[in-house]
Design an enzyme around this catalytic site. Structure first.
Site, PDB file in Angstrom:
ATOM      1  N   GLU A   1      -5.664   8.952 -15.127  1.00  0.00           N
ATOM      2  CA  GLU A   1      -6.390   7.810 -15.689  1.00  0.00           C
ATOM      3  C   GLU A   1      -5.802   6.585 -15.023  1.00  0.00           C
ATOM      4  OE1 GLU A   1      -6.931   4.576 -17.125  1.00  0.00           O
ATOM      5  OE2 GLU A   1      -6.125   5.128 -19.094  1.00  0.00           O
TER       6      GLU A   1
ATOM      7  N   CYS B   1      -5.648  -0.772 -20.365  1.00  0.00           N
ATOM      8  CA  CYS B   1      -6.396   0.114 -19.467  1.00  0.00           C
ATOM      9  C   CYS B   1      -7.895  -0.134 -19.579  1.00  0.00           C
ATOM     10  CB  CYS B   1      -6.090   1.575 -19.791  1.00  0.00           C
ATOM     11  SG  CYS B   1      -4.374   2.056 -19.576  1.00  0.00           S
TER      12      CYS B   1
END
Length: 461
Positions: free
Chosen positions: A230, A264
């Site tokens: 990720e 994120c």
């Protein structure tokens, strides 16, 4: 001479913590110890593993009064926000609640002649490489389900949050999780790559930069080790003409600025229908102008320093380049902006996708806002990115949101919210955001492998 890992506090540039990194030989010994313990851990009843993991989670919660100021010193998040235990506990609790169903055998069929089923079995040794921006929540996404599924776990945390892995291991061990089942490892980049390259792990989960993800995949090349990544994003928000304007502004700007923009799935670019554009910008500027930039230990501070001076330098560069290319900056410099880690949050208009601030991941307190006239225009702009983590759609029309969402290249589609991980949904991305998936039933499937059983019964003639 061994390597020393140092956490430099963004508050004042001092060394807040340091630890000696393991040599390759010492790291190999630690992993061998984990591997030797894995079969016995996996053989324990599932509920026993669940109970031990949740006891470890509770033990982390009991440390929260120490953890919150520690995080402020390590990565700059203001203490007023109280740390991460709410999300940490929510994610672990959900994964615990769905474990039995998620890990159950897939029954294919049984008759007088055959019994057939698919079993989920643990990979073995899972290596979790966690980032500094939400160091507890990002780590637990993998640590909890990996342990519950019967894996043993080696955790390597970012140097910027050097003490987090140590804290987690201490808490879990105090709750009864064996030391040879969950280990925190202090590792340098070279040793990390060497371990992956020699097939030390059975699965690697990495959260971090694109460059870091590429390094993980290069190290794993030819080993057939599974690598889940990720790697961040450039997440868009799209405000349609029928949106609740106040809710959209409040949520999207908070999504862009909270944690000094170091999220994120933070909002990094916003597209607003032309009918709401001016009002949206006016309200957004009012919100950001009211922030209090300052020392994260001060309860009045709403925006702390960025985690590292070099991160702030990149954001300043993107803002400066955009202004030179014609963008309009709406926030006057804050008095507390020191040219280093303490950075004025910024809202930019008159931006285009020719500017890095609308293309490259900023990971800081800046957002560009563009005017659009149609869904088609907004979709094209949202997809004009090398990343695909989340997208936030603002409308009162559920069917429209689903139609637009189907056309966006992203891992998660939000409607009337942003910047949140629902542990019941798969946390995943596409394009340069990486591959893999955490949380939800899919998270358990990624942390196990399928094993098929085709059993022919002995029958009398």
């Amino acid at each position: 001479m061994g390597q020393t890992l140092k956490c430099i506090s963004p508050i004042d540039g001092s060394v807040f913590a340091q630890r000696d990194a393991l040599s390759l030989e010492a790291a190999q010994a630690e992993i061998a110890r984990l591997r030797a313990a894995q079969a016995a851990w996996a053989a324990r009843p599932l509920q026993e593993r669940v109970d031990l993991v949740m006891a470890g989670v509770a033990a982390v919660g009991a440390m929260n009064d120490e953890i919150v100021p520690e995080l402020a010193h390590m990565m700059g998040r203001p203490v007023r926000y109280g740390g991460e235990f709410g999300g940490f506990n929510e994610r672990a609790s959900h994964m615990a609640s769905i474990a039995a169903e998620s890990l159950a055998n897939v029954e294919v069929g049984e008759d007088e002649t055959f019994k057939r089923y698919i079993k989920r079995v643990p990979h073995g040794v899972v290596f979790v490489v966690a980032p500094w921006n939400y160091p507890y929540m990002t780590a637990i996404n993998t640590v909890a389900p990996a342990l519950i599924a019967g894996n043993v776990v080696a955790l390597k945390h970012a140097t910027q949050t050097l003490l987090v892995g140590e804290r987690m291991a201490q808490a879990f061990h105090s709750a009864g999780v064996p030391e040879d089942v969950f280990a925190n490892l202090f590792l340098g980049h070279d040793v990390t790559s060497a371990l992956i390259a020699e097939n030390a792990f059975d699965f690697v989960n990495f959260t971090g930069s694109v460059g870091g993800g590429q390094a993980m995949e290069r190290a794993a090349a030819g080993t057939f080790t599974g690598v889940g990544t990720e790697l961040g994003g450039k997440d868009p928000g799209y405000v349609m003409e029928d949106a609740d304007l106040d809710a959209a502004v409040d949520t999207l700007i908070d999504g862009a600025m909270f944690n000094s923009g170091q999220c994120c799935c933070g909002i990094e670019r916003i597209y607003v229908h032309e009918s709401l554009f001016d009002a949206f910008v006016e309200k957004a500027v009012a919100i950001v102008s009211g922030y209090k930039l300052g020392h994260p230990m001060d309860e009045a501070t709403t925006l702390g320093p960025m985690a590292n001076v070099r991160f702030a330098a990149e954001v300043r560069a993107q803002i400066s380049e955009a202004i030179e290319a014609g963008a309009t900056a709406h926030i006057a410099p804050f008095a507390e902006d020191d040219g280093g880690a303490y950075l004025t949050p910024q809202i930019l208009t008159n931006v285009t996708h020719d500017m890095r601030v609308m293309r490259d991941e900023s990971f800081g307190p800046v957002v560009g806002i563009m005017k659009v006239s149609s869904d088609a225009e907004a979709i094209a702009l949202m997809n004009d990115s090398e990343f695909g983590l989340t997208a936030s759609l603002w409308t009162q029309d559920l069917d429209r949101a689903m139609r637009v969402g189907d056309q966006i290249e992203t891992g998660t589609v939000f409607m009337n919210r942003a910047d949140y991980l629902d542990p019941g949904l798969c946390w995943t991305g596409c394009k340069n955001t990486g591959r893999g998936g955490g949380l939800s039933v899919i998270g358990f499937h990624n942390l196990t492998r399928p094993k098929s059983y085709h059993l022919k019964k002995v029958t009398q003639a």
